[in-house]
Design a protein around this motif. Structure first.
Motif, PDB file in Angstrom:
ATOM      1  N   SER A   1      -5.229  -2.457  -6.296  1.00  0.00           N
ATOM      2  CA  SER A   1      -5.220  -1.797  -4.989  1.00  0.00           C
ATOM      3  C   SER A   1      -6.447  -0.906  -4.811  1.00  0.00           C
ATOM      4  CB  SER A   1      -3.957  -0.936  -4.842  1.00  0.00           C
ATOM      5  OG  SER A   1      -4.028  -0.168  -3.658  1.00  0.00           O
TER       6      SER A   1
ATOM      7  N   SER B   1      -5.637  11.312  -5.892  1.00  0.00           N
ATOM      8  CA  SER B   1      -6.083  12.322  -6.852  1.00  0.00           C
ATOM      9  C   SER B   1      -4.882  12.941  -7.546  1.00  0.00           C
ATOM     10  CB  SER B   1      -6.876  13.412  -6.125  1.00  0.00           C
ATOM     11  OG  SER B   1      -7.041  14.549  -6.954  1.00  0.00           O
ATOM     12  N   ARG B   2      -5.009  13.207  -8.845  1.00  0.00           N
ATOM     13  CA  ARG B   2      -3.931  13.870  -9.579  1.00  0.00           C
ATOM     14  C   ARG B   2      -3.973  15.386  -9.405  1.00  0.00           C
ATOM     15  NH1 ARG B   2      -1.159  11.055 -13.576  1.00  0.00           N
ATOM     16  NH2 ARG B   2      -0.866   8.938 -12.809  1.00  0.00           N
TER      17      ARG B   2
ATOM     18  N   SER C   1       1.867   6.764  -6.847  1.00  0.00           N
ATOM     19  CA  SER C   1       0.751   7.568  -7.360  1.00  0.00           C
ATOM     20  C   SER C   1       0.947   9.053  -7.079  1.00  0.00           C
ATOM     21  CB  SER C   1      -0.576   7.098  -6.735  1.00  0.00           C
ATOM     22  OG  SER C   1      -0.849   5.758  -7.088  1.00  0.00           O
TER      23      SER C   1
ATOM     24  N   GLU D   1       0.830  -1.208   0.000  1.00  0.00           N
ATOM     25  CA  GLU D   1       0.000   0.000   0.000  1.00  0.00           C
ATOM     26  C   GLU D   1       0.864   1.257   0.000  1.00  0.00           C
ATOM     27  OE1 GLU D   1      -3.839  -1.962   2.335  1.00  0.00           O
ATOM     28  OE2 GLU D   1      -2.392  -0.736   3.430  1.00  0.00           O
TER      29      GLU D   1
ATOM     30  N   GLU E   1      -2.192  -3.317  -9.321  1.00  0.00           N
ATOM     31  CA  GLU E   1      -3.259  -2.818 -10.183  1.00  0.00           C
ATOM     32  C   GLU E   1      -4.611  -2.831  -9.477  1.00  0.00           C
ATOM     33  OE1 GLU E   1      -1.149  -5.160 -10.998  1.00  0.00           O
ATOM     34  OE2 GLU E   1       0.078  -4.273 -12.580  1.00  0.00           O
TER      35      GLU E   1
ATOM     36  N   HIS F   1      -6.353   4.991  -3.951  1.00  0.00           N
ATOM     37  CA  HIS F   1      -6.248   5.841  -5.127  1.00  0.00           C
ATOM     38  C   HIS F   1      -5.838   7.248  -4.705  1.00  0.00           C
ATOM     39  CE1 HIS F   1      -8.196   2.758  -7.598  1.00  0.00           C
ATOM     40  NE2 HIS F   1      -8.970   2.552  -6.542  1.00  0.00           N
TER      41      HIS F   1
ATOM     42  N   VAL G   1       2.138   1.755  -3.536  1.00  0.00           N
ATOM     43  CA  VAL G   1       1.081   2.232  -4.424  1.00  0.00           C
ATOM     44  C   VAL G   1       0.840   3.723  -4.231  1.00  0.00           C
ATOM     45  CG1 VAL G   1      -1.402   2.114  -4.900  1.00  0.00           C
ATOM     46  CG2 VAL G   1      -0.081   0.019  -4.667  1.00  0.00           C
ATOM     47  N   VAL G   2       0.700   4.150  -2.982  1.00  0.00           N
ATOM     48  CA  VAL G   2       0.429   5.567  -2.705  1.00  0.00           C
ATOM     49  C   VAL G   2       1.634   6.420  -3.096  1.00  0.00           C
ATOM     50  CG1 VAL G   2      -0.017   7.265  -0.898  1.00  0.00           C
ATOM     51  CG2 VAL G   2      -1.248   5.084  -0.891  1.00  0.00           C
TER      52      VAL G   2
END
Length: 230
Positions: free
Chosen positions: A121, A126-127, A85, A78, A119, A124, A81-82
């Motif tokens: 996970s 935000s962009r 991202s 996790e 993939e 999420h 992933v974060v």
């Protein structure tokens, strides 16, 4: 890209392929010459990696070959992933490409469990971000920091006053609303911060500060509350 990373990438390219991969295609993907690819293939074969093929025909990786699996806890996956991202918020195209490569490498070697799925996970990011777009390439700044190369900057401050600076770059600082280049400014003979979005042009300058980066960075960190910014 370093040689060890490039060798790893070649293995991943061949693992994903369903037919022989020409050296030309590998060279384009890794942004190197075909001669470099030929040398790397020979190196991998010497390391007993089961690659078959030849120049002009293409290369395949023997079925069943795999790299030793990495083991991460669910929370470690996790965190990865974060972290990957969040790079999307920087606007740094080079780091985004690198993050994608890291994700592919990890997906290729992690044991296939739900806890290890990048993939799938449920986390999420935000962009959205408030970082203004830069007019220069972040890749050059990061290269100069790594190689201890001086930079020649054209800079515009908050009052729209322009100046030319020769800077010894030592760090990039990522804030929520801006990215800062920290370095030793030859004009001011002191540490200065430069907002990257206010750098109007940038190029590698003659000369380097080899051997001084770590000392300067340690001093910069010790004085972080005493900077004259911008």
């Amino acid at each position: 890209m370093g040689r060890s990373s490039r060798l790893f990438e070649i293995i991943q390219i061949l693992r994903r392929a369903t037919s022989p991969v020409p050296a030309r295609s590998i060279a384009v993907a890794l942004e190197v010459s075909q001669r470099t690819v030929y040398r790397d293939i020979l190196t991998l074969q010497a390391m007993s990696i089961p690659i078959e093929g030849e120049a002009g025909v293409g290369y395949v990786l023997e079925a069943g070959f795999d790299l030793p699996p990495l083991t991460f806890t669910a929370e470690e996956v996790e965190a990865i992933v974060v972290g990957l991202s969040l790079i999307g918020r920087t606007g740094d195209a080079g780091l985004l490409e690198a993050a994608a490569r890291v994700s592919r490498k990890l997906s290729a070697v992690l044991p296939p469990t739900t806890e290890n799925s990048l993939e799938a996970s449920p986390l999420h990011v935000s962009r959205w971000n408030a970082i203004p777009p830069a007019r220069i390439a972040y890749r050059m700044l990061r290269q100069a920091i790594r190689e201890e190369r001086k930079l020649r900057l054209s800079y515009e401050n908050e009052a729209a006053q322009r100046s030319e600076r020769t800077v010894w770059p030592i760090a990039l600082v990522y804030y929520v609303d801006t990215i800062i280049l920290a370095g030793w400014c030859e004009l001011r003979q002191d540490f200065r911060h430069f907002r990257v979005d206010r750098i109007t042009s940038c190029e590698l300058a003659e000369g380097s500060f080899k051997g001084s980066r770590d000392r300067l960075r340690a001093e910069w960190l010790a004085r972080q509350n005493l900077f004259t910014a911008f």
